[in-house]
Design a protein around this motif. Structure first.
Motif, PDB file in Angstrom:
ATOM      1  N   LEU A  40      50.404 -18.381  -1.376  1.00 25.45           N
ATOM      2  CA  LEU A  40      49.948 -19.890  -1.924  1.00 25.45           C
ATOM      3  C   LEU A  40      48.685 -19.615  -2.395  1.00 25.45           C
ATOM      4  CD1 LEU A  40      51.557 -22.205   0.682  1.00 25.45           C
ATOM      5  CD2 LEU A  40      52.658 -21.053  -1.204  1.00 25.45           C
ATOM      6  N   THR A  41      48.348 -20.144  -3.721  1.00 26.51           N
ATOM      7  CA  THR A  41      47.182 -19.970  -4.250  1.00 26.51           C
ATOM      8  C   THR A  41      46.597 -21.579  -4.558  1.00 26.51           C
ATOM      9  OG1 THR A  41      47.945 -19.683  -6.477  1.00 26.51           O
ATOM     10  CG2 THR A  41      47.557 -17.623  -5.180  1.00 26.51           C
ATOM     11  N   GLY A  42      45.403 -21.618  -5.156  1.00 25.81           N
ATOM     12  CA  GLY A  42      44.921 -22.892  -5.499  1.00 25.81           C
ATOM     13  C   GLY A  42      43.911 -23.617  -4.486  1.00 25.81           C
ATOM     14  N   THR A  43      43.762 -24.758  -4.848  1.00 27.25           N
ATOM     15  CA  THR A  43      42.475 -25.319  -3.835  1.00 27.25           C
ATOM     16  C   THR A  43      43.200 -26.466  -3.074  1.00 27.25           C
ATOM     17  OG1 THR A  43      42.279 -27.113  -5.573  1.00 27.25           O
ATOM     18  CG2 THR A  43      40.815 -24.982  -5.548  1.00 27.25           C
ATOM     19  N   HIS A  44      44.488 -26.891  -3.270  1.00 26.45           N
ATOM     20  CA  HIS A  44      45.410 -27.629  -2.440  1.00 26.45           C
ATOM     21  C   HIS A  44      46.545 -26.969  -1.995  1.00 26.45           C
ATOM     22  CE1 HIS A  44      46.421 -31.577  -0.604  1.00 26.45           C
ATOM     23  NE2 HIS A  44      47.629 -31.263  -0.865  1.00 26.45           N
ATOM     24  N   PHE A  45      46.692 -27.122  -0.675  1.00 26.44           N
ATOM     25  CA  PHE A  45      47.734 -26.382   0.087  1.00 26.44           C
ATOM     26  C   PHE A  45      48.607 -27.533   0.979  1.00 26.44           C
ATOM     27  CE2 PHE A  45      44.639 -23.650  -0.750  1.00 26.44           C
ATOM     28  CZ  PHE A  45      45.238 -22.594  -1.281  1.00 26.44           C
ATOM     29  N   ASP A  46      49.667 -27.557   1.067  1.00 24.23           N
ATOM     30  CA  ASP A  46      50.581 -28.227   2.175  1.00 24.23           C
ATOM     31  C   ASP A  46      51.394 -27.578   3.230  1.00 24.23           C
ATOM     32  OD1 ASP A  46      50.391 -31.233   1.403  1.00 24.23           O
ATOM     33  OD2 ASP A  46      50.850 -30.511  -0.577  1.00 24.23           O
ATOM     34  N   LEU A  47      51.132 -27.604   4.204  1.00 23.58           N
ATOM     35  CA  LEU A  47      51.768 -26.891   5.354  1.00 23.58           C
ATOM     36  C   LEU A  47      52.575 -27.679   6.325  1.00 23.58           C
ATOM     37  CD1 LEU A  47      48.917 -24.217   6.464  1.00 23.58           C
ATOM     38  CD2 LEU A  47      50.679 -23.954   4.480  1.00 23.58           C
ATOM     39  N   ALA A  48      53.761 -27.227   6.534  1.00 25.92           N
ATOM     40  CA  ALA A  48      54.699 -28.038   7.412  1.00 25.92           C
ATOM     41  C   ALA A  48      55.011 -27.122   8.689  1.00 25.92           C
ATOM     42  CB  ALA A  48      55.773 -28.399   6.840  1.00 25.92           C
TER      43      ALA A  48
END
Ligand SMILES: [Cu+2]
Length: 626
Positions: A40-48
């Motif tokens: 996963l790349t970028g600046t916002h991440f959602d982890l469940a």
């Protein structure tokens, strides 16, 4: 490629059906076989964070996955960005994510009860902080035993400037240990009988072997020495292949995680020891490993055949071959037994030979610095051993029976939310050494600190049932690759080989030394510092901005991979200004390791052994920077 029934079952076990199908039908273009966590790349991440079942051995077991993956997805950040990670807890207990080796404000460090309250069931916690470093790191739960059942993943931070390490492709190789035994049961077994998982204690059979090879007199003398110290040279690891299997990126050895490796290409392998209790010895027979990074910090390239990774350590290596052939990534736990394995290959489906396992290592008296070790059995006979010590009783937030860490929940209630704002009042942390960083030079008036040796006598070592031995002779053993690796005919990386690529940024001498004995009662599975477990110990206070030397003296017969949160540990290995920056340091049995620490980030930080069950048993201190 035909899929045998056996391979089918193993494939399902390791990766789930979807990944298998993908591997089966996309092989012409695939770069890997087996489960590789999503990147996963970028600046916002959602982890469940979710409960799941896995089947690595033919039995279904409870595990934790992140976004459906074990290990969790690989997060790719960029130095200089501010990242936001929203973590949602779908478990029925508190959870957390700790960013291992990452310099964050204390309230973003993810240690429940210490730096934040933890993430309650059903809640989403939003981590948000600027990324001020680059390199290979990882993340994991810092609550209970969640790390043991899957809650971890890789973290790559790309440099803002050009990467000094040139490579054509790169892969994460995250190693872990898996047990079908419930972790609470496992810990309970260790508490009841510390050698529960150690089948290598000397037996009559080895006695006969020893007499044959060493003669009766020296064998008996040897036995008497060991007997007197109440230890066994076969004590290598507390938890072994007796219960563990070892995974590579979540794949069993039979699932054979495979990565594309074309002749001529420079491939960067990012090795991460994401296990809970296992030191791993990694090699790729036929290929030298050029070590370029340790714990996320670039080092001057050094070519070796083999690397030992303490729990939580990372090493990046470059490999290159000009032959059109496959190579085995071969990973032995220190206590041998089973192995982890993967393959580098120019075409998917190719395999290489799996080497025979090295012999089981034995501790030696010289190895242990126990020639001249004072043994304290006399005290044990004064009714202190085996009698029940008053244990600290408090709300057991970690859920682990007999866990020393249960005291932490008490602390959380005593000191609410102290760290939430104090990073704002602090100084600016030192940058990670890089091509453009300046070095802060010491003031002429600054006094030189005394060498550690002169201070050792001043350590008030608590004596009691938590301590069954004290090493009298604790030299640095930086040139020693570790037990089981000496004289194996291979060039094995040692701490003496690590020289930073860039100068350290803090040129000041330390103004004081903090000496910590790593201590334990092996029989009762109590671990701590200076004879005290966490629940009995006071925090260590550092003044914001000061530079100190930590002197770690291992009085036990086991390695302890020591991890200080929030601050870098600069290993003193005679590299001068080029001392390597580390986040985790293996301290070998009877070894003294020193490191310099700039206390540049305020807050309450964890300092602990990264062997999960040692930490649970008390080998943990709070370091307060203020
Ligand atoms: Cu330990």
């Amino acid at each position: 490629m035909p899929v045998s029934r056996r391979r089918f079952i193993q494939g399902v076990a390791a990766a789930g059906l979807a990944a298998l199908v993908e591997g089966r039908f996309n092989q012409a273009s695939a770069e890997t076989i087996g489960h590789s966590p999503a990147i996963l790349t970028g600046t916002h991440f959602d982890l469940a964070i979710e409960p799941h079942e896995v089947d690595f051995t033919g039995r279904r077991r409870k595990a934790i996955k992140i976004n459906g993956s074990l290990p969790g997805p690989t997060l790719k950040w960029r130095e200089g960005d501010t990242v936001t990670v929203a973590v949602t807890n779908h478990l029925s207990e508190v959870t957390s994510i700790h960013w291992h080796g990452v310099r964050v404000p204390a309230d973003m460090d993810g240690v429940p009860g210490l730096s934040f309250a933890g993430i309650a069931p059903g809640q989403t916690f939003v981590y948000r902080f600027p990324v001020v470093q680059n390199g290979t790191y990882w993340y994991h739960s810092h609550h209970g035993s969640q790390e043991q059942i899957g809650l971890s993943g890789a973290l790559i931070v790309e440099p803002r400037d050009k990467d000094p390490i040139a490579y054509d492709r790169d892969y994460v190789v995250l190693l872990s240990d898996w047990t079908d035994t419930d972790p609470y049961t496992l810990y309970g077994n260790l508490k009841k009988q510390s050698d529960y998982y150690n089948f290598h204690k000397r037996t009559a059979g080895t006695f006969v072997d020893d007499v044959t090879s060493k003669g009766l007199r020296s064998t008996v003398a040897d036995r008497l020495r060991w007997g007197r110290n109440d230890m066994s040279p076969a004590d290598i690891a507390d938890v072994t292949s007796a219960t563990y299997i070892y995974l590579m990126n979540g794949n069993t050895p039979d699932a054979n995680w495979t990565a594309l490796f074309n002749p001529g290409e420079r491939v960067r392998l990012r090795f991460i020891n994401g296990s809970t209790m296992t030191l791993f010895d990694v090699r790729i027979p036929g290929l030298p490993l050029t070590v370029v990074q340790a714990d996320g910090n670039c080092v001057q390239p050094v070519k070796v055949d083999e690397i030992r990774l303490g729990v939580a350590e990372t090493y990046d290596v470059i490999v290159q071959s000009h032959e059109d052939k496959a190579y085995t990534i071969y990973v032995q736990p220190e206590a041998r037994g089973r192995y982890a394995r993967g393959t580098l290959a120019p075409r998917m489906g190719m395999t290489a030979e799996i080497p025979p396992m090295d012999p089981y290592p034995n501790r030696t008296m010289a190895d242990m610095g126990m020639v001249g070790m004072a043994n304290m059995k006399g005290m044990k006979m004064n009714g202190m051993s085996g009698s029940s010590m008053p244990e600290t009783k408090s709300m057991d937030m970690s859920g682990m029976k007999d866990s020393d860490m249960s005291a932490m929940s008490q602390m959380q209630m005593d000191q609410p939310a102290e760290t939430s704002s104090d990073h704002l009042a602090g100084t600016t942390p030192f940058p990670q050494p890089g091509p453009h960083t300046a070095r802060l030079m010491p003031l002429p008036s600054q006094t030189k600190s005394r060498p550690a040796e002169t201070l050792e006598g001043e350590v008030p070592l608590h004596v009691g049932p938590e301590v069954t031995m004290v090493a009298m002779n604790t030299p640095p053993r930086l040139h020693d690759p570790g037990d089981g690796l000496n004289g194996n005919g291979r060039r094995v990386l040692t701490y003496a080989d690590l020289r930073a690529l860039y100068r350290g940024v803090d040129g000041r001498q330390p103004t004081r030394e903090i000496i910590l004995h790593l201590t334990g009662n092996m029989e009762r599975f109590i671990w701590g510092f200076d004879g005290r477990k966490f629940s009995q110990a006071e925090p260590i206070h550092l003044k914001l901005g000061e530079r100190v030397r930590f002197v770690l003296i291992n009085d036990t017969m086991m390695e302890h991979p020591m991890h200080l949160h929030g601050l870098w540990s600069e290993l003193e290995n005679c590299s001068g200004e080029f001392a390597p920056y580390k986040h985790t340091l293996i301290v070998k049995p009877a070894e003294r390791v020193t490191c310099l620490v700039s206390a540049d980030t305020p807050g309450r930080w964890a300092f602990h052994c990264h062997l999960l069950y040692h930490m649970e048993a008390g080998m943990f201190r709070t370091v307060i920077v203020s």
